[in-house]
Design a protein around this motif. Structure first.
Motif, short mmCIF file in Angstrom:
data_model
loop_
_atom_site.label_atom_id
_atom_site.label_comp_id
_atom_site.label_asym_id
_atom_site.label_seq_id
_atom_site.Cartn_x
_atom_site.Cartn_y
_atom_site.Cartn_z
N GLU A 21 6.49 9.59 -3.00
CA GLU A 21 5.76 10.06 -1.81
C GLU A 21 5.09 11.40 -2.07
OE1 GLU A 21 8.24 9.87 1.63
OE2 GLU A 21 8.09 7.68 1.69
N ILE A 22 5.72 12.27 -2.86
CA ILE A 22 5.08 13.54 -3.19
C ILE A 22 3.85 13.29 -4.05
CG2 ILE A 22 5.34 15.74 -4.41
CD1 ILE A 22 8.29 15.71 -3.69
N TYR A 23 3.95 12.39 -5.02
CA TYR A 23 2.80 12.07 -5.86
C TYR A 23 1.66 11.49 -5.01
CZ TYR A 23 5.58 12.74 -10.10
OH TYR A 23 6.34 13.27 -11.11
N GLN A 24 2.01 10.65 -4.05
CA GLN A 24 0.98 10.07 -3.20
C GLN A 24 0.27 11.16 -2.39
OE1 GLN A 24 2.01 8.14 0.41
NE2 GLN A 24 0.50 6.50 0.16
N LEU A 25 1.03 12.09 -1.85
CA LEU A 25 0.44 13.18 -1.08
C LEU A 25 -0.48 14.04 -1.94
CD1 LEU A 25 3.54 14.33 1.02
CD2 LEU A 25 1.49 13.21 1.89
N ARG A 26 -0.15 14.15 -3.23
CA ARG A 26 -0.96 14.96 -4.14
C ARG A 26 -2.12 14.16 -4.76
NH1 ARG A 26 0.80 20.11 -5.85
NH2 ARG A 26 2.06 20.95 -4.18
N GLY A 27 -2.24 12.88 -4.40
CA GLY A 27 -3.33 12.06 -4.90
C GLY A 27 -3.18 11.65 -6.35
N ARG A 38 17.78 -4.91 -8.53
CA ARG A 38 18.15 -5.05 -7.13
C ARG A 38 17.00 -4.73 -6.17
NH1 ARG A 38 23.27 -1.20 -7.06
NH2 ARG A 38 21.87 -0.06 -8.46
N ASP A 39 15.81 -4.55 -6.72
CA ASP A 39 14.61 -4.29 -5.91
C ASP A 39 14.81 -3.10 -4.98
OD1 ASP A 39 12.95 -6.25 -6.95
OD2 ASP A 39 13.78 -7.79 -5.64
N ARG A 40 15.40 -2.05 -5.46
CA ARG A 40 15.63 -0.88 -4.63
C ARG A 40 14.34 -0.13 -4.32
NH1 ARG A 40 20.96 2.52 -5.51
NH2 ARG A 40 20.29 3.00 -3.40
N LEU A 41 13.27 -0.41 -5.06
CA LEU A 41 11.99 0.26 -4.83
C LEU A 41 11.00 -0.65 -4.11
CD1 LEU A 41 11.54 2.07 -8.27
CD2 LEU A 41 12.65 2.92 -6.20
N LEU A 42 11.48 -1.77 -3.60
CA LEU A 42 10.60 -2.76 -2.98
C LEU A 42 9.76 -2.16 -1.86
CD1 LEU A 42 9.76 -5.74 -2.97
CD2 LEU A 42 11.59 -6.16 -1.30
N GLU A 46 3.57 -0.76 -1.86
CA GLU A 46 2.23 -0.45 -1.38
C GLU A 46 1.79 0.97 -1.72
OE1 GLU A 46 1.83 -1.36 2.73
OE2 GLU A 46 2.37 -3.48 2.51
N LEU A 47 2.72 1.79 -2.16
CA LEU A 47 2.40 3.17 -2.49
C LEU A 47 2.19 3.39 -3.98
CD1 LEU A 47 4.85 5.18 -0.17
CD2 LEU A 47 2.56 4.32 0.33
N ALA A 48 2.71 2.48 -4.80
CA ALA A 48 2.61 2.66 -6.24
C ALA A 48 2.70 1.31 -6.95
CB ALA A 48 3.73 3.58 -6.74
N VAL A 49 2.17 1.26 -8.15
CA VAL A 49 2.32 0.07 -8.99
C VAL A 49 3.73 0.12 -9.60
CG1 VAL A 49 1.50 -1.17 -11.02
CG2 VAL A 49 -0.13 0.03 -9.53
N ILE A 50 4.54 -0.87 -9.26
CA ILE A 50 5.93 -0.89 -9.71
C ILE A 50 6.18 -2.17 -10.49
CG2 ILE A 50 8.35 -0.88 -8.99
CD1 ILE A 50 7.48 0.60 -6.46
N GLU A 181 17.76 3.28 4.86
CA GLU A 181 17.58 2.25 3.84
C GLU A 181 17.39 0.87 4.46
OE1 GLU A 181 17.31 2.26 0.60
OE2 GLU A 181 17.62 4.37 0.17
N LYS A 182 18.07 0.59 5.54
CA LYS A 182 18.00 -0.73 6.17
C LYS A 182 16.63 -1.04 6.74
CE LYS A 182 22.89 -1.35 7.41
NZ LYS A 182 23.86 -1.45 8.53
N THR A 183 15.83 -0.03 7.02
CA THR A 183 14.50 -0.28 7.58
C THR A 183 13.58 -0.96 6.57
OG1 THR A 183 13.57 1.86 6.90
CG2 THR A 183 14.71 1.76 9.05
N GLY A 184 13.86 -0.79 5.28
CA GLY A 184 12.99 -1.36 4.25
C GLY A 184 11.63 -0.70 4.19
N LYS A 185 11.54 0.55 4.66
CA LYS A 185 10.29 1.29 4.67
C LYS A 185 10.40 2.54 3.81
CE LYS A 185 9.15 -0.11 9.44
NZ LYS A 185 7.95 -0.90 9.05
N PRO A 186 9.26 3.06 3.35
CA PRO A 186 9.29 4.36 2.66
C PRO A 186 9.93 5.41 3.56
CG PRO A 186 7.17 3.32 2.35
CD PRO A 186 7.89 2.49 3.36
N TYR A 187 10.60 6.36 2.96
CA TYR A 187 11.36 7.33 3.72
C TYR A 187 10.53 8.06 4.77
CZ TYR A 187 15.13 6.82 0.28
OH TYR A 187 16.14 6.34 -0.52
N SER A 188 9.33 8.47 4.42
CA SER A 188 8.52 9.23 5.37
C SER A 188 8.16 8.39 6.60
CB SER A 188 7.24 9.75 4.70
OG SER A 188 6.47 8.67 4.21
N GLN A 189 8.03 7.07 6.41
CA GLN A 189 7.70 6.21 7.54
C GLN A 189 8.89 5.99 8.47
OE1 GLN A 189 5.78 2.55 6.34
NE2 GLN A 189 4.44 3.60 4.87
#
Length: 228
Positions: A21-27, A38-42, A46-50, A181-189
């Protein structure tokens, strides 16, 4: 190239998510390689190529291909936990350090630590393998303990002498973390997710803010993590 290392269940995936998220904010244009199955970064697709990768089998050539790519600023690699010997062996046998020098990339290891001795042994072995050919960022994860006696007494002085630095990950109540974690969303969201009560979201917001400030207010961390 930023490589997260450390023991299992020490906060590596959490740190990766916060960094994305910091990298995204910095472009920054980033590529993430995840050893975990375990797909912990699922939630961050949408924010990064994983891409998933197995460091103990063939297929890691993809990482080297990115060294000459024009569309990648940061390569973020999540190494597996509890395999320090194999990780160091991979670094040496793949000639990773030599390739990074050839293509003028910098290498940073970022390692969350707790109060456990294993964390110190892990960090020591990484430093012995890569010496001054890499940068080192230690993340003091206060989720596990309010102090880090083993780290302070056994390795901190040497780490700082070779140019390493520290950032902090504040403690977050287990209930708040699990709900996030249960929301399945990026932390900032999560901070705008009304399924979580406002009181909890305020703690999550402050937790994210504290980590970002710990990074942004540290000139060495900014440099080592490619944020300058």
């Amino acid at each position: 190239m930023v490589i997260t290392v450390g023991d299992s269940r020490i906060g590596k995936s959490t740190v990766i998510k916060l960094l994305i998220e910091i990298y995204q904010l910095r472009g920054k244009k980033i590529k993430v390689y995840d050893h975990d199955n375990r797909d912990r970064l699922l939630a961050y697709k949408e924010l990064a190529v994983i891409e998933r990768i197995d460091f103990f089998n063939k297929g890691t050539d993809r990482i080297f291909d990115d060294l000459v790519a024009d569309d990648v600023d940061i390569i973020l690699v999540d190494m597996p936990g509890q395999y320090i010997d194999k990780i160091c062996q991979y670094i040496v046998q793949s000639e990773l350090l030599e390739a990074l020098v050839e293509y003028e990339w910098k290498l940073t290891f970022i390692q969350p630590i707790s109060h456990r001795v294993d964390c110190i042994d892990y960090l020591n072995q990484i430093i012995q393998t890569t010496t001054n050919n890499a940068n080192y960022v230690v993340v003091k994860n206060y989720h596990f303990a309010p102090e880090f006696r083993e780290y302070e007494s056994k390795i901190r002085k040497n780490l700082l002498m070779i140019g390493g630095t520290e950032i902090e990950l504040a403690a977050l109540h287990r209930n708040h973390y699990q709900a996030m974690e249960k929301t399945g969303k990026p932390y900032s969201q999560v901070c705008q997710n009304f399924s979580i009560i406002l009181f909890w979201r305020s703690f999550i917001f402050q937790w994210i803010k504290n980590f970002r400030n710990s990074v942004i207010n540290n000139n060495l961390a900014i440099k080592y993590l490619g944020l300058d």
